[in-house]
Design a protein around this motif. Structure first.
Motif, PDB file in Angstrom:
ATOM      1  N   GLN A  26     104.986  48.695  -6.164  1.00 59.06           N
ATOM      2  CA  GLN A  26     104.573  49.516  -7.296  1.00 59.06           C
ATOM      3  C   GLN A  26     104.891  50.996  -7.049  1.00 59.06           C
ATOM      4  O   GLN A  26     105.288  51.714  -7.977  1.00 59.06           O
ATOM      5  CB  GLN A  26     103.064  49.336  -7.579  1.00 59.06           C
ATOM      6  CG  GLN A  26     102.689  47.971  -8.087  1.00 59.06           C
ATOM      7  CD  GLN A  26     102.577  46.906  -6.993  1.00 59.06           C
ATOM      8  OE1 GLN A  26     102.566  47.208  -5.798  1.00 59.06           O
ATOM      9  NE2 GLN A  26     102.526  45.649  -7.406  1.00 59.06           N
ATOM     10  N   GLU A  27     104.709  51.438  -5.807  1.00 62.08           N
ATOM     11  CA  GLU A  27     105.047  52.822  -5.474  1.00 62.08           C
ATOM     12  C   GLU A  27     106.547  53.051  -5.612  1.00 62.08           C
ATOM     13  O   GLU A  27     106.976  54.089  -6.121  1.00 62.08           O
ATOM     14  CB  GLU A  27     104.592  53.167  -4.062  1.00 62.08           C
ATOM     15  CG  GLU A  27     103.096  53.287  -3.904  1.00 62.08           C
ATOM     16  CD  GLU A  27     102.670  53.538  -2.462  1.00 62.08           C
ATOM     17  OE1 GLU A  27     103.538  53.700  -1.577  1.00 62.08           O
ATOM     18  OE2 GLU A  27     101.450  53.571  -2.217  1.00 62.08           O
ATOM     19  N   LEU A  28     107.343  52.107  -5.147  1.00 58.09           N
ATOM     20  CA  LEU A  28     108.796  52.211  -5.286  1.00 58.09           C
ATOM     21  C   LEU A  28     109.182  52.234  -6.756  1.00 58.09           C
ATOM     22  O   LEU A  28     110.021  53.042  -7.175  1.00 58.09           O
ATOM     23  CB  LEU A  28     109.489  51.057  -4.553  1.00 58.09           C
ATOM     24  CG  LEU A  28     111.008  50.968  -4.710  1.00 58.09           C
ATOM     25  CD1 LEU A  28     111.694  52.243  -4.238  1.00 58.09           C
ATOM     26  CD2 LEU A  28     111.546  49.762  -3.958  1.00 58.09           C
ATOM     27  N   ALA A  29     108.588  51.373  -7.556  1.00 56.73           N
ATOM     28  CA  ALA A  29     108.895  51.323  -8.984  1.00 56.73           C
ATOM     29  C   ALA A  29     108.530  52.638  -9.677  1.00 56.73           C
ATOM     30  O   ALA A  29     109.285  53.138 -10.524  1.00 56.73           O
ATOM     31  CB  ALA A  29     108.169  50.157  -9.646  1.00 56.73           C
ATOM     32  N   ALA A  30     107.390  53.201  -9.317  1.00 56.96           N
ATOM     33  CA  ALA A  30     106.971  54.479  -9.909  1.00 56.96           C
ATOM     34  C   ALA A  30     107.935  55.600  -9.513  1.00 56.96           C
ATOM     35  O   ALA A  30     108.330  56.422 -10.354  1.00 56.96           O
ATOM     36  CB  ALA A  30     105.548  54.816  -9.485  1.00 56.96           C
ATOM     37  N   ALA A  31     108.313  55.630  -8.243  1.00 57.24           N
ATOM     38  CA  ALA A  31     109.265  56.645  -7.784  1.00 57.24           C
ATOM     39  C   ALA A  31     110.613  56.456  -8.478  1.00 57.24           C
ATOM     40  O   ALA A  31     111.237  57.429  -8.916  1.00 57.24           O
ATOM     41  CB  ALA A  31     109.424  56.572  -6.270  1.00 57.24           C
ATOM     42  N   ALA A  32     111.067  55.223  -8.592  1.00 58.66           N
ATOM     43  CA  ALA A  32     112.349  54.933  -9.247  1.00 58.66           C
ATOM     44  C   ALA A  32     112.340  55.407 -10.694  1.00 58.66           C
ATOM     45  O   ALA A  32     113.328  55.969 -11.179  1.00 58.66           O
ATOM     46  CB  ALA A  32     112.658  53.449  -9.161  1.00 58.66           C
ATOM     47  N   LYS A  33     111.226  55.210 -11.375  1.00 60.44           N
ATOM     48  CA  LYS A  33     111.116  55.643 -12.771  1.00 60.44           C
ATOM     49  C   LYS A  33     111.265  57.158 -12.870  1.00 60.44           C
ATOM     50  O   LYS A  33     111.979  57.668 -13.744  1.00 60.44           O
ATOM     51  CB  LYS A  33     109.774  55.190 -13.347  1.00 60.44           C
ATOM     52  CG  LYS A  33     109.599  55.522 -14.793  1.00 60.44           C
ATOM     53  CD  LYS A  33     108.266  55.003 -15.310  1.00 60.44           C
ATOM     54  CE  LYS A  33     108.042  55.443 -16.746  1.00 60.44           C
ATOM     55  NZ  LYS A  33     106.728  55.082 -17.234  1.00 60.44           N
ATOM     56  N   GLU A  34     110.619  57.879 -11.975  1.00 56.07           N
ATOM     57  CA  GLU A  34     110.695  59.343 -12.006  1.00 56.07           C
ATOM     58  C   GLU A  34     112.085  59.842 -11.627  1.00 56.07           C
ATOM     59  O   GLU A  34     112.613  60.772 -12.229  1.00 56.07           O
ATOM     60  CB  GLU A  34     109.630  59.957 -11.109  1.00 56.07           C
ATOM     61  CG  GLU A  34     108.216  59.683 -11.583  1.00 56.07           C
ATOM     62  CD  GLU A  34     107.970  60.113 -13.026  1.00 56.07           C
ATOM     63  OE1 GLU A  34     108.422  61.203 -13.424  1.00 56.07           O
ATOM     64  OE2 GLU A  34     107.315  59.344 -13.764  1.00 56.07           O
TER      65      GLU A  34
END
Length: 97
Positions: A26-34
């Motif tokens: 989830q942290e990776l996905a959030a960072a990827a989105k940003e």
């Protein structure tokens, strides 16, 4: 670049940079989105080249601005030609050895 492509970019960065680790998917996905938001106009192949170029000369972790800074250079035909010429010269030197 979309979030899926940014995920690929961040995953590759984490392979060479011990500080680019994410605790959960989830942290990776959030960072990827940003990152995708900042790098929306940068194609994945250009970003991956920028990533390689960055870690070839830098010890600090890469940031989106580093990729944006490299992107125009990597899109330049004169830069691409220069890199190709350098690679060919290295290969010829290795063959001559």
């Amino acid at each position: 670049m979309n979030a899926g492509e940014a995920n690929v970019l961040l995953t590759k960065a984490a392979l060479v940079d011990r500080w680019m680790k994410f605790g959960t998917p989830q942290e990776l996905a959030a960072a990827a989105k940003e990152w995708a938001t900042v790098l929306a106009d940068v194609p994945l192949d250009v970003a991956l080249e920028a990533l390689s170029a960055h870690y070839a000369i830098e010890r600090r972790s890469i940031m989106p601005a580093d990729i944006v800074d490299f992107a125009p250079v990597l899109r330049s035909s004169s830069y691409a030609g220069n890199v190709t010429e350098q690679r060919l010269a290295r290969e010829q030197k290795e063959l001559a050895s």
